[in-house]
Enzyme design. Sequence first.
Site, PDB file in Angstrom:
ATOM      1  N   SER A 146       0.866  -1.193   0.000  1.00 26.14           N
ATOM      2  CA  SER A 146       0.000   0.000   0.000  1.00 26.14           C
ATOM      3  C   SER A 146       0.894   1.233   0.000  1.00 26.14           C
ATOM      4  O   SER A 146       2.060   1.158   0.400  1.00 26.14           O
ATOM      5  CB  SER A 146      -0.865   0.008   1.268  1.00 26.14           C
ATOM      6  OG  SER A 146      -1.661   1.180   1.314  1.00 26.14           O
ATOM      7  N   TYR A 160      -1.927  -0.734  10.460  1.00 28.64           N
ATOM      8  CA  TYR A 160      -2.024  -1.162   9.058  1.00 28.64           C
ATOM      9  C   TYR A 160      -0.794  -0.694   8.263  1.00 28.64           C
ATOM     10  O   TYR A 160      -0.165  -1.480   7.537  1.00 28.64           O
ATOM     11  CB  TYR A 160      -3.308  -0.590   8.452  1.00 28.64           C
ATOM     12  CG  TYR A 160      -3.438  -0.801   6.967  1.00 28.64           C
ATOM     13  CD1 TYR A 160      -3.777  -2.044   6.452  1.00 28.64           C
ATOM     14  CD2 TYR A 160      -3.222   0.251   6.070  1.00 28.64           C
ATOM     15  CE1 TYR A 160      -3.888  -2.238   5.082  1.00 28.64           C
ATOM     16  CE2 TYR A 160      -3.334   0.072   4.705  1.00 28.64           C
ATOM     17  CZ  TYR A 160      -3.669  -1.181   4.213  1.00 28.64           C
ATOM     18  OH  TYR A 160      -3.773  -1.372   2.853  1.00 28.64           O
TER      19      TYR A 160
HETATM   20  P1  NAP Z   1     -11.408  -6.086   0.486  1.00 29.42           P
HETATM   21  O1  NAP Z   1     -12.309  -5.549  -0.559  1.00 29.42           O
HETATM   22  O2  NAP Z   1     -11.828  -6.020   1.917  1.00 29.42           O
HETATM   23  O3  NAP Z   1     -11.070  -7.619   0.106  1.00 29.42           O
HETATM   24  C1  NAP Z   1     -10.199  -8.342   0.918  1.00 29.42           C
HETATM   25  C2  NAP Z   1     -10.119  -9.771   0.442  1.00 29.42           C
HETATM   26  O4  NAP Z   1      -9.176 -10.464   1.280  1.00 29.42           O
HETATM   27  C3  NAP Z   1     -11.423 -10.512   0.532  1.00 29.42           C
HETATM   28  O5  NAP Z   1     -11.494 -11.480  -0.484  1.00 29.42           O
HETATM   29  C4  NAP Z   1     -11.330 -11.197   1.907  1.00 29.42           C
HETATM   30  O6  NAP Z   1     -12.173 -12.335   1.953  1.00 29.42           O
HETATM   31  C5  NAP Z   1      -9.845 -11.560   1.912  1.00 29.42           C
HETATM   32  N1  NAP Z   1      -9.299 -11.740   3.253  1.00 29.42           N
HETATM   33  C6  NAP Z   1      -9.350 -10.904   4.324  1.00 29.42           C
HETATM   34  N2  NAP Z   1      -8.753 -11.479   5.378  1.00 29.42           N
HETATM   35  C7  NAP Z   1      -8.311 -12.694   4.967  1.00 29.42           C
HETATM   36  C8  NAP Z   1      -7.616 -13.757   5.588  1.00 29.42           C
HETATM   37  N3  NAP Z   1      -7.266 -13.698   6.893  1.00 29.42           N
HETATM   38  N4  NAP Z   1      -7.315 -14.853   4.854  1.00 29.42           N
HETATM   39  C9  NAP Z   1      -7.670 -14.924   3.564  1.00 29.42           C
HETATM   40  N5  NAP Z   1      -8.327 -13.964   2.922  1.00 29.42           N
HETATM   41  C10 NAP Z   1      -8.642 -12.860   3.616  1.00 29.42           C
HETATM   42  O7  NAP Z   1      -9.975  -5.393   0.468  1.00 29.42           O
HETATM   43  P2  NAP Z   1      -9.156  -4.729  -0.751  1.00 29.42           P
HETATM   44  O8  NAP Z   1      -9.418  -3.286  -0.715  1.00 29.42           O
HETATM   45  O9  NAP Z   1      -9.372  -5.486  -1.999  1.00 29.42           O
HETATM   46  O10 NAP Z   1      -7.661  -4.969  -0.224  1.00 29.42           O
HETATM   47  C11 NAP Z   1      -6.889  -6.054  -0.713  1.00 29.42           C
HETATM   48  C12 NAP Z   1      -5.426  -5.771  -0.480  1.00 29.42           C
HETATM   49  O11 NAP Z   1      -5.090  -4.528  -1.089  1.00 29.42           O
HETATM   50  C13 NAP Z   1      -5.051  -5.648   0.993  1.00 29.42           C
HETATM   51  O12 NAP Z   1      -3.779  -6.226   1.201  1.00 29.42           O
HETATM   52  C14 NAP Z   1      -4.987  -4.151   1.203  1.00 29.42           C
HETATM   53  O13 NAP Z   1      -4.078  -3.815   2.229  1.00 29.42           O
HETATM   54  C15 NAP Z   1      -4.468  -3.690  -0.140  1.00 29.42           C
HETATM   55  N6  NAP Z   1      -4.751  -2.303  -0.445  1.00 29.42           N
HETATM   56  C16 NAP Z   1      -6.025  -1.871  -0.722  1.00 29.42           C
HETATM   57  C17 NAP Z   1      -6.238  -0.541  -1.061  1.00 29.42           C
HETATM   58  C18 NAP Z   1      -7.590  -0.018  -1.457  1.00 29.42           C
HETATM   59  O14 NAP Z   1      -7.695   1.176  -1.721  1.00 29.42           O
HETATM   60  N7  NAP Z   1      -8.618  -0.813  -1.559  1.00 29.42           N
HETATM   61  C19 NAP Z   1      -5.165   0.353  -1.073  1.00 29.42           C
HETATM   62  C20 NAP Z   1      -3.899  -0.112  -0.757  1.00 29.42           C
HETATM   63  C21 NAP Z   1      -3.698  -1.437  -0.468  1.00 29.42           C
HETATM   64  P3  NAP Z   1     -12.704 -12.938   3.369  1.00 29.42           P
HETATM   65  O15 NAP Z   1     -13.098 -11.773   4.220  1.00 29.42           O
HETATM   66  O16 NAP Z   1     -13.829 -13.841   3.004  1.00 29.42           O
HETATM   67  O17 NAP Z   1     -11.561 -13.705   3.951  1.00 29.42           O
END
Ligand code: NAP
Length: 262
Positions: A146, A160
């Site tokens: 991130s 985080y």
């Molecule tokens: P999201 O929409 O909440 O999706 C998260 C995904 O990860 C879901 O499929 C969730 O499914 C899974 N997950 C969560 N905890 C888990 C665990 N313990 N084991 C296995 N799967 C797990 O989040 P996102 O925004 O796509 O974020 C995904 C990644 O991108 C993260 O690493 C986040 O830090 C990074 N990121 C996101 C953003 C953003 O703007 N969205 C920005 C920077 C970085 P379940 O809950 O069913 O397990």
Amino acid sequence: MLKSLAGSRVLVTGASRGIGKGIAAVFAEAGCNVLITGRDEDALARTADELSGRAPDGAQVAWLAADTAEPADCRAAAEETVRRFGGIDVLCANAGVFPADALPDMTPESLQRVMATNFNGTVYSVQACLDALAASDLGRIVVTSSITGPVTGFTGWSHYGASKAAQLGFIRSAAIELAAKGITINAVLPGNIRTEGLDDLGEDYLSRMSASVPLGRLGSVSDIGYTALFLASREAGYITGQTIVVDGGQVLPESLDALGAP
Ligand code: NAP
């Protein structure tokens, strides 16, 4: 033109929705066989079904419920990918959580959950896939980090941000160890990407964040998927231990004034 990765075997963690789903979609549409993980079986089954419909004939999208914070689950995900597809060429270690906790309210449980999922889970996923990646003639790891932590800070996300910066400390030493096995490891640093997880933060947050991005919009999950696909490509084989910020220029302005017209 990049050489096709069609037929490559890809494991994407945390891919029932959000960025992981976007990464899995890009690889599936490129003709790869993809295994996605998460904890919610129904969501995984729905996503695998949807992505299968977007993949060209012959490419498969499978799923396994696996908690990335659990080493045994990470091993099970790697074994299932090998069992179904015959090996692993690419690991996208993406699963992550981002609960907001101001410092006075941050509990040991929340700190532990963030570090266990985001940081430990990255390490466990890499360890679980090592033998299969070493046996592959591609051998790519793409970590979703991130901008928060490595580049910027945000109230409520000190744990985080630390977990996302820890991933980068990890890849720099891992890259040296893994080079001997022909494996590369790099990280994508997304800015604010429109996902279900981000939507949960509310409309106010979304509109304030779009206004702070020079390109004038939040990122899409495929913006991250295409970056991961590039880092997984044969042509990216001389890149390791590196990071790419994908944020529409969000980290660039010195102040809100810097975003104004000249
Ligand atoms: P999201 O929409 O909440 O999706 C998260 C995904 O990860 C879901 O499929 C969730 O499914 C899974 N997950 C969560 N905890 C888990 C665990 N313990 N084991 C296995 N799967 C797990 O989040 P996102 O925004 O796509 O974020 C995904 C990644 O991108 C993260 O690493 C986040 O830090 C990074 N990121 C996101 C953003 C953003 O703007 N969205 C920005 C920077 C970085 P379940 O809950 O069913 O397990």
